[in-house]
Design an enzyme around this catalytic site. Structure first.
Site, PDB file in Angstrom:
ATOM      1  CB  ILE A  83      -5.316  -8.843  -1.627  1.00  0.00           C
ATOM      2  CG1 ILE A  83      -4.490  -8.856  -2.926  1.00  0.00           C
ATOM      3  CG2 ILE A  83      -6.754  -8.428  -1.886  1.00  0.00           C
ATOM      4  CD1 ILE A  83      -4.268  -7.489  -3.559  1.00  0.00           C
ATOM      5  CD  GLU A  91      -6.310   3.395  -0.679  1.00  0.00           C
ATOM      6  OE1 GLU A  91      -6.867   3.938  -1.624  1.00  0.00           O
ATOM      7  OE2 GLU A  91      -6.660   2.299  -0.227  1.00  0.00           O
TER       8      GLU A  91
END
Length: 382
Positions: free
Chosen positions: A156, A363
Protein backbone atom coordinates in the site's frame (compact mmCIF):
# COMPACT_ATOMS: atom_id res chain seq x y z
CA UNK A 1 -13.13 21.73 -15.21
CA UNK A 2 -11.04 22.63 -18.24
CA UNK A 3 -8.76 25.63 -17.73
CA UNK A 4 -8.61 28.42 -20.28
CA UNK A 5 -5.56 28.14 -22.53
CA UNK A 6 -3.56 30.91 -20.87
CA UNK A 7 -4.10 29.60 -17.33
CA UNK A 8 -3.33 26.05 -18.41
CA UNK A 9 -0.11 27.12 -20.12
CA UNK A 10 0.95 29.03 -17.00
CA UNK A 11 0.31 25.98 -14.82
CA UNK A 12 2.21 23.65 -17.15
CA UNK A 13 5.13 26.10 -17.33
CA UNK A 14 5.23 26.42 -13.53
CA UNK A 15 5.26 22.64 -13.06
CA UNK A 16 7.89 22.24 -15.79
CA UNK A 17 10.21 24.77 -14.14
CA UNK A 18 9.63 23.19 -10.71
CA UNK A 19 10.61 19.79 -12.10
CA UNK A 20 13.73 21.13 -13.83
CA UNK A 21 14.95 23.45 -11.08
CA UNK A 22 13.86 21.75 -7.83
CA UNK A 23 13.27 18.05 -8.46
CA UNK A 24 15.74 16.78 -11.04
CA UNK A 25 18.80 18.09 -9.15
CA UNK A 26 17.94 15.99 -6.06
CA UNK A 27 16.81 12.73 -7.72
CA UNK A 28 19.90 10.79 -6.66
CA UNK A 29 19.67 12.18 -3.12
CA UNK A 30 16.04 11.08 -2.79
CA UNK A 31 16.84 7.59 -4.10
CA UNK A 32 19.78 7.25 -1.71
CA UNK A 33 17.80 8.43 1.33
CA UNK A 34 14.63 6.61 0.20
CA UNK A 35 12.68 9.70 1.19
CA UNK A 36 11.41 12.91 -0.41
CA UNK A 37 12.42 15.96 1.68
CA UNK A 38 9.61 17.61 3.66
CA UNK A 39 10.27 21.02 2.09
CA UNK A 40 9.74 19.55 -1.38
CA UNK A 41 6.41 18.07 -0.28
CA UNK A 42 5.41 21.50 1.09
CA UNK A 43 6.38 23.11 -2.22
CA UNK A 44 4.24 20.59 -4.13
CA UNK A 45 1.32 21.35 -1.81
CA UNK A 46 1.81 25.11 -2.36
CA UNK A 47 1.62 24.50 -6.12
CA UNK A 48 -1.75 22.82 -5.60
CA UNK A 49 -0.53 19.43 -6.83
CA UNK A 50 -2.27 17.52 -4.02
CA UNK A 51 -5.63 18.85 -5.18
CA UNK A 52 -5.47 18.93 -8.96
CA UNK A 53 -8.43 16.54 -9.36
CA UNK A 54 -10.48 17.70 -6.35
CA UNK A 55 -13.44 20.08 -6.87
CA UNK A 56 -12.87 23.78 -6.29
CA UNK A 57 -15.48 24.03 -3.53
CA UNK A 58 -13.25 21.78 -1.40
CA UNK A 59 -10.05 23.67 -2.14
CA UNK A 60 -8.83 21.76 -5.21
CA UNK A 61 -7.95 22.89 -8.73
CA UNK A 62 -10.64 20.64 -10.27
CA UNK A 63 -8.66 20.05 -13.46
CA UNK A 64 -10.20 18.25 -16.37
CA UNK A 65 -8.74 14.82 -17.11
CA UNK A 66 -6.93 16.26 -20.12
CA UNK A 67 -5.36 19.04 -18.06
CA UNK A 68 -4.40 16.56 -15.33
CA UNK A 69 -2.63 14.42 -17.92
CA UNK A 70 -0.74 17.45 -19.22
CA UNK A 71 0.49 18.17 -15.68
CA UNK A 72 1.50 14.53 -15.18
CA UNK A 73 3.40 14.51 -18.50
CA UNK A 74 5.62 17.18 -16.92
CA UNK A 75 5.91 15.34 -13.59
CA UNK A 76 7.08 12.28 -15.53
CA UNK A 77 10.26 14.13 -16.46
CA UNK A 78 11.69 13.48 -13.01
CA UNK A 79 11.89 10.56 -10.60
CA UNK A 80 8.43 8.93 -10.26
CA UNK A 81 8.92 9.00 -6.46
CA UNK A 82 8.02 12.70 -6.44
CA UNK A 83 4.71 12.15 -8.22
CA UNK A 84 3.93 9.32 -5.85
CA UNK A 85 3.86 11.78 -2.93
CA UNK A 86 0.68 13.40 -4.24
CA UNK A 87 -0.44 10.80 -6.78
CA UNK A 88 -2.68 8.87 -4.41
CA UNK A 89 -4.28 12.13 -3.23
CA UNK A 90 -5.32 13.10 -6.74
CA UNK A 91 -6.00 9.55 -7.89
CA UNK A 92 -6.99 6.29 -6.28
CA UNK A 93 -6.65 7.54 -2.70
CA UNK A 94 -9.27 10.31 -2.98
CA UNK A 95 -11.31 9.69 -6.13
CA UNK A 96 -13.59 7.18 -4.45
CA UNK A 97 -14.52 9.96 -2.04
CA UNK A 98 -14.94 12.49 -4.88
CA UNK A 99 -17.11 10.12 -6.95
CA UNK A 100 -19.11 8.29 -4.28
CA UNK A 101 -18.80 10.27 -1.05
CA UNK A 102 -21.77 12.07 0.49
CA UNK A 103 -21.60 15.77 1.28
CA UNK A 104 -20.68 15.27 4.95
CA UNK A 105 -17.79 12.97 4.00
CA UNK A 106 -16.53 15.40 1.37
CA UNK A 107 -16.71 18.40 3.70
CA UNK A 108 -14.84 16.49 6.40
CA UNK A 109 -11.89 15.25 4.36
CA UNK A 110 -11.52 16.77 0.90
CA UNK A 111 -10.20 20.21 1.97
CA UNK A 112 -7.39 18.56 3.95
CA UNK A 113 -6.62 16.20 1.07
CA UNK A 114 -6.53 19.06 -1.47
CA UNK A 115 -4.13 21.08 0.70
CA UNK A 116 -1.82 18.11 1.30
CA UNK A 117 -2.45 18.14 5.05
CA UNK A 118 -4.07 14.72 4.72
CA UNK A 119 -2.22 12.04 2.75
CA UNK A 120 -4.46 9.29 1.40
CA UNK A 121 -3.91 5.62 0.63
CA UNK A 122 -5.91 3.13 -1.42
CA UNK A 123 -6.04 -0.24 0.35
CA UNK A 124 -7.27 -2.89 -2.08
CA UNK A 125 -4.39 -5.31 -2.71
CA UNK A 126 -3.99 -8.26 -0.32
CA UNK A 127 -1.69 -11.30 -0.13
CA UNK A 128 -4.37 -13.27 -2.03
CA UNK A 129 -6.03 -10.40 -3.92
CA UNK A 130 -3.88 -8.62 -6.48
CA UNK A 131 -4.93 -9.01 -10.09
CA UNK A 132 -7.96 -10.91 -8.79
CA UNK A 133 -9.15 -7.85 -6.87
CA UNK A 134 -12.65 -9.28 -6.35
CA UNK A 135 -11.25 -11.96 -4.04
CA UNK A 136 -10.85 -9.56 -1.09
CA UNK A 137 -10.63 -11.40 2.24
CA UNK A 138 -10.46 -8.48 4.65
CA UNK A 139 -13.81 -8.53 6.45
CA UNK A 140 -16.09 -5.76 7.71
CA UNK A 141 -18.78 -6.95 10.14
CA UNK A 142 -21.53 -4.54 11.16
CA UNK A 143 -21.83 -4.17 14.94
CA UNK A 144 -24.44 -1.58 15.84
CA UNK A 145 -23.40 1.71 14.24
CA UNK A 146 -19.88 0.53 13.47
CA UNK A 147 -18.13 -1.94 11.21
CA UNK A 148 -15.34 -4.09 12.63
CA UNK A 149 -12.52 -4.62 10.11
CA UNK A 150 -10.05 -7.51 10.16
CA UNK A 151 -7.46 -8.44 7.55
CA UNK A 152 -4.19 -7.49 5.88
CA UNK A 153 -3.52 -5.25 2.88
CA UNK A 154 -0.25 -5.48 0.96
CA UNK A 155 1.99 -3.09 -1.03
CA UNK A 156 0.00 0.00 0.00
CA UNK A 157 1.59 3.23 -1.24
CA UNK A 158 2.09 6.01 1.33
CA UNK A 159 0.55 3.91 4.11
CA UNK A 160 3.25 5.06 6.53
CA UNK A 161 2.09 8.66 6.36
CA UNK A 162 -1.59 8.22 5.44
CA UNK A 163 -4.20 10.13 7.38
CA UNK A 164 -7.03 8.44 5.49
CA UNK A 165 -7.35 5.02 3.86
CA UNK A 166 -9.94 3.97 1.30
CA UNK A 167 -10.31 0.31 2.27
CA UNK A 168 -12.03 -2.48 0.38
CA UNK A 169 -13.48 -5.10 2.71
CA UNK A 170 -15.97 -7.95 2.41
CA UNK A 171 -19.27 -7.16 4.11
CA UNK A 172 -21.13 -10.19 2.74
CA UNK A 173 -19.19 -13.45 3.13
CA UNK A 174 -21.95 -15.35 1.31
CA UNK A 175 -21.55 -13.36 -1.90
CA UNK A 176 -18.47 -14.40 -3.86
CA UNK A 177 -16.52 -12.00 -6.02
CA UNK A 178 -16.90 -8.23 -6.06
CA UNK A 179 -20.58 -8.19 -5.11
CA UNK A 180 -19.84 -8.78 -1.43
CA UNK A 181 -17.21 -6.04 -1.14
CA UNK A 182 -17.80 -2.56 0.30
CA UNK A 183 -15.61 0.55 0.52
CA UNK A 184 -14.74 2.36 3.75
CA UNK A 185 -12.96 5.53 4.77
CA UNK A 186 -10.64 4.60 7.64
CA UNK A 187 -8.65 7.23 9.49
CA UNK A 188 -4.95 6.66 10.03
CA UNK A 189 -4.13 6.00 13.66
CA UNK A 190 -7.39 4.20 14.32
CA UNK A 191 -7.07 1.70 17.22
CA UNK A 192 -6.14 -1.71 15.84
CA UNK A 193 -4.72 -0.32 12.59
CA UNK A 194 -0.99 -0.92 12.19
CA UNK A 195 1.45 -0.33 9.35
CA UNK A 196 4.37 -2.61 8.54
CA UNK A 197 7.92 -1.54 7.75
CA UNK A 198 8.64 -0.10 4.29
CA UNK A 199 9.31 -2.79 1.70
CA UNK A 200 12.66 -2.93 -0.08
CA UNK A 201 11.91 -2.47 -3.77
CA UNK A 202 13.57 -2.77 -7.16
CA UNK A 203 12.95 0.87 -7.98
CA UNK A 204 11.13 4.10 -7.13
CA UNK A 205 13.17 4.55 -3.98
CA UNK A 206 11.66 7.44 -2.08
CA UNK A 207 8.11 6.18 -2.71
CA UNK A 208 7.33 3.75 0.07
CA UNK A 209 4.90 0.84 0.29
CA UNK A 210 3.79 -1.07 3.37
CA UNK A 211 1.54 -3.80 4.68
CA UNK A 212 -1.48 -2.47 6.54
CA UNK A 213 -3.00 -4.69 9.24
CA UNK A 214 -6.54 -4.34 10.58
CA UNK A 215 -7.21 -6.01 13.93
CA UNK A 216 -10.74 -5.30 15.14
CA UNK A 217 -10.62 -1.78 13.74
CA UNK A 218 -13.94 -0.10 14.46
CA UNK A 219 -15.15 2.20 11.67
CA UNK A 220 -18.33 4.29 11.95
CA UNK A 221 -21.04 3.18 9.53
CA UNK A 222 -21.10 6.81 8.37
CA UNK A 223 -17.64 6.19 6.89
CA UNK A 224 -18.87 3.64 4.36
CA UNK A 225 -18.48 4.88 0.77
CA UNK A 226 -21.66 4.26 -1.18
CA UNK A 227 -23.93 1.33 -0.38
CA UNK A 228 -22.96 -2.10 0.89
CA UNK A 229 -21.71 -4.23 -1.98
CA UNK A 230 -20.64 -1.22 -4.09
CA UNK A 231 -16.96 -1.42 -3.16
CA UNK A 232 -15.88 -3.19 -6.32
CA UNK A 233 -17.74 -0.63 -8.44
CA UNK A 234 -15.96 2.15 -6.53
CA UNK A 235 -12.59 0.47 -7.11
CA UNK A 236 -13.14 -0.07 -10.84
CA UNK A 237 -14.31 3.48 -11.56
CA UNK A 238 -11.42 4.87 -9.56
CA UNK A 239 -9.00 2.64 -11.48
CA UNK A 240 -10.28 3.82 -14.88
CA UNK A 241 -9.13 7.34 -14.02
CA UNK A 242 -6.00 6.06 -12.32
CA UNK A 243 -4.99 4.10 -15.40
CA UNK A 244 -5.05 7.23 -17.57
CA UNK A 245 -3.04 9.07 -14.91
CA UNK A 246 -0.37 6.34 -14.83
CA UNK A 247 -0.33 6.17 -18.64
CA UNK A 248 0.37 9.92 -18.71
CA UNK A 249 3.20 9.41 -16.22
CA UNK A 250 4.69 6.70 -18.46
CA UNK A 251 4.64 9.11 -21.39
CA UNK A 252 6.42 11.79 -19.37
CA UNK A 253 9.16 9.41 -18.25
CA UNK A 254 9.61 8.19 -21.83
CA UNK A 255 9.93 11.75 -23.11
CA UNK A 256 12.53 12.48 -20.43
CA UNK A 257 14.49 9.36 -21.40
CA UNK A 258 14.37 10.28 -25.09
CA UNK A 259 15.60 13.82 -24.42
CA UNK A 260 18.48 12.56 -22.27
CA UNK A 261 19.36 9.91 -24.84
CA UNK A 262 19.39 12.34 -27.77
CA UNK A 263 21.61 14.77 -25.83
CA UNK A 264 24.03 11.98 -24.93
CA UNK A 265 24.13 10.54 -28.47
CA UNK A 266 24.96 13.97 -29.86
CA UNK A 267 27.95 14.32 -27.49
CA UNK A 268 29.30 10.79 -27.25
CA UNK A 269 31.88 10.06 -29.94
CA UNK A 270 32.93 6.69 -31.31
CA UNK A 271 34.98 6.03 -34.46
CA UNK A 272 35.59 9.77 -34.69
CA UNK A 273 31.96 10.92 -34.83
CA UNK A 274 28.92 11.35 -32.56
CA UNK A 275 27.06 8.08 -32.13
CA UNK A 276 23.88 9.96 -33.16
CA UNK A 277 25.20 9.84 -36.72
CA UNK A 278 25.02 6.04 -36.78
CA UNK A 279 21.88 4.70 -38.41
CA UNK A 280 21.35 1.87 -35.91
CA UNK A 281 21.33 4.43 -33.08
CA UNK A 282 18.94 6.59 -35.12
CA UNK A 283 16.70 3.56 -35.57
CA UNK A 284 16.40 3.09 -31.81
CA UNK A 285 15.70 6.79 -31.30
CA UNK A 286 13.04 6.68 -34.04
CA UNK A 287 11.33 3.70 -32.41
CA UNK A 288 11.32 5.41 -29.01
CA UNK A 289 9.95 8.69 -30.35
CA UNK A 290 7.23 7.07 -32.44
CA UNK A 291 6.00 4.90 -29.57
CA UNK A 292 6.02 7.82 -27.13
CA UNK A 293 4.00 9.95 -29.56
CA UNK A 294 1.50 7.13 -30.03
CA UNK A 295 1.12 6.69 -26.27
CA UNK A 296 0.62 10.43 -25.76
CA UNK A 297 -2.13 10.42 -28.40
CA UNK A 298 -3.84 7.43 -26.74
CA UNK A 299 -3.76 9.13 -23.34
CA UNK A 300 -5.16 12.42 -24.61
CA UNK A 301 -7.90 10.71 -26.61
CA UNK A 302 -8.98 8.77 -23.52
CA UNK A 303 -8.84 11.91 -21.37
CA UNK A 304 -10.98 13.90 -23.79
CA UNK A 305 -13.55 11.11 -23.98
CA UNK A 306 -13.76 11.00 -20.18
CA UNK A 307 -14.14 14.78 -20.03
CA UNK A 308 -17.03 14.56 -22.49
CA UNK A 309 -18.80 12.05 -20.23
CA UNK A 310 -18.11 8.91 -22.25
CA UNK A 311 -17.30 5.53 -20.72
CA UNK A 312 -13.56 4.90 -21.02
CA UNK A 313 -13.05 1.39 -19.65
CA UNK A 314 -11.49 0.27 -22.95
CA UNK A 315 -9.62 3.51 -23.64
CA UNK A 316 -8.08 3.70 -20.16
CA UNK A 317 -6.96 0.06 -20.25
CA UNK A 318 -5.50 0.43 -23.75
CA UNK A 319 -3.64 3.62 -22.84
CA UNK A 320 -2.22 2.14 -19.65
CA UNK A 321 -1.27 -1.14 -21.34
CA UNK A 322 0.47 0.48 -24.30
CA UNK A 323 2.14 3.31 -22.37
CA UNK A 324 3.51 1.12 -19.58
CA UNK A 325 4.91 -1.42 -22.03
CA UNK A 326 6.23 1.40 -24.22
CA UNK A 327 8.20 3.12 -21.44
CA UNK A 328 9.86 -0.21 -20.59
CA UNK A 329 11.06 -0.53 -24.17
CA UNK A 330 12.24 3.09 -24.24
CA UNK A 331 14.16 2.65 -20.98
CA UNK A 332 15.80 -0.49 -22.34
CA UNK A 333 16.89 1.29 -25.53
CA UNK A 334 18.15 4.24 -23.47
CA UNK A 335 20.44 1.91 -21.49
CA UNK A 336 21.64 0.41 -24.80
CA UNK A 337 22.43 3.79 -26.35
CA UNK A 338 24.22 5.01 -23.22
CA UNK A 339 26.13 1.72 -23.14
CA UNK A 340 28.27 1.23 -20.04
CA UNK A 341 27.36 4.72 -18.85
CA UNK A 342 23.71 3.69 -18.84
CA UNK A 343 24.41 0.68 -16.65
CA UNK A 344 26.17 2.62 -13.89
CA UNK A 345 24.61 5.33 -11.78
CA UNK A 346 26.23 8.40 -13.37
CA UNK A 347 23.31 9.58 -15.50
CA UNK A 348 20.28 8.19 -13.68
CA UNK A 349 19.37 6.02 -16.66
CA UNK A 350 19.76 2.76 -14.72
CA UNK A 351 17.58 4.20 -11.96
CA UNK A 352 14.78 5.09 -14.36
CA UNK A 353 15.15 1.66 -16.00
CA UNK A 354 14.32 0.13 -12.60
CA UNK A 355 11.70 2.75 -11.73
CA UNK A 356 9.50 2.12 -14.78
CA UNK A 357 9.24 -1.64 -14.28
CA UNK A 358 6.41 -1.27 -11.77
CA UNK A 359 4.19 0.55 -14.28
CA UNK A 360 3.36 -2.78 -15.95
CA UNK A 361 2.12 -4.11 -12.61
CA UNK A 362 0.14 -1.57 -10.62
CA UNK A 363 -3.29 -0.18 -11.52
CA UNK A 364 -3.75 -3.62 -13.05
CA UNK A 365 -1.03 -5.73 -14.69
CA UNK A 366 -0.56 -5.68 -18.46
CA UNK A 367 -2.27 -9.06 -18.57
CA UNK A 368 -5.31 -7.69 -16.74
CA UNK A 369 -5.41 -4.77 -19.18
CA UNK A 370 -5.36 -7.24 -22.07
CA UNK A 371 -8.37 -9.03 -20.62
CA UNK A 372 -10.23 -5.74 -20.14
CA UNK A 373 -9.38 -4.57 -23.67
CA UNK A 374 -10.50 -7.86 -25.23
CA UNK A 375 -13.73 -8.00 -23.18
CA UNK A 376 -14.66 -4.41 -24.01
CA UNK A 377 -13.75 -4.83 -27.68
CA UNK A 378 -16.04 -7.85 -27.94
CA UNK A 379 -18.82 -5.96 -26.14
CA UNK A 380 -18.55 -3.25 -28.78
CA UNK A 381 -18.58 -5.75 -31.58
CA UNK A 382 -14.96 -5.19 -32.53
Amino acid sequence: MALDTETRDQLIDTVSRFVAERLRPIEAQVAEANQVPDEIIRDMADLGLFGISIPEEYGGLDLSMEDECLVIFEMGRTSPAFRSEFGTNVGIGAQGLVMFGNEAQKQKWLPGIASGKIVTSFALTEPEAGSDSASVRTTAVLDGHEYVLNGTKRFITNAGKAGLFTVMARTDPNTKGGGGVSAFLVEGGSPGLSVGKPEKKMGQHGAQIHDVIFENVRVPAANRLGEEGEGFKVAMQVLDKGRLHIAALCVGVAERLIADTVAYAAERKQFGQPIASFQLIQGMIADCKTEAMAARALVLEGARKRDSGQTIVLEAAAAKYFASEMVGRVADKAVQIFGGSGYVADHGIERLYRDVRIFRIYEGTSQVQQLVIARETMKRGG
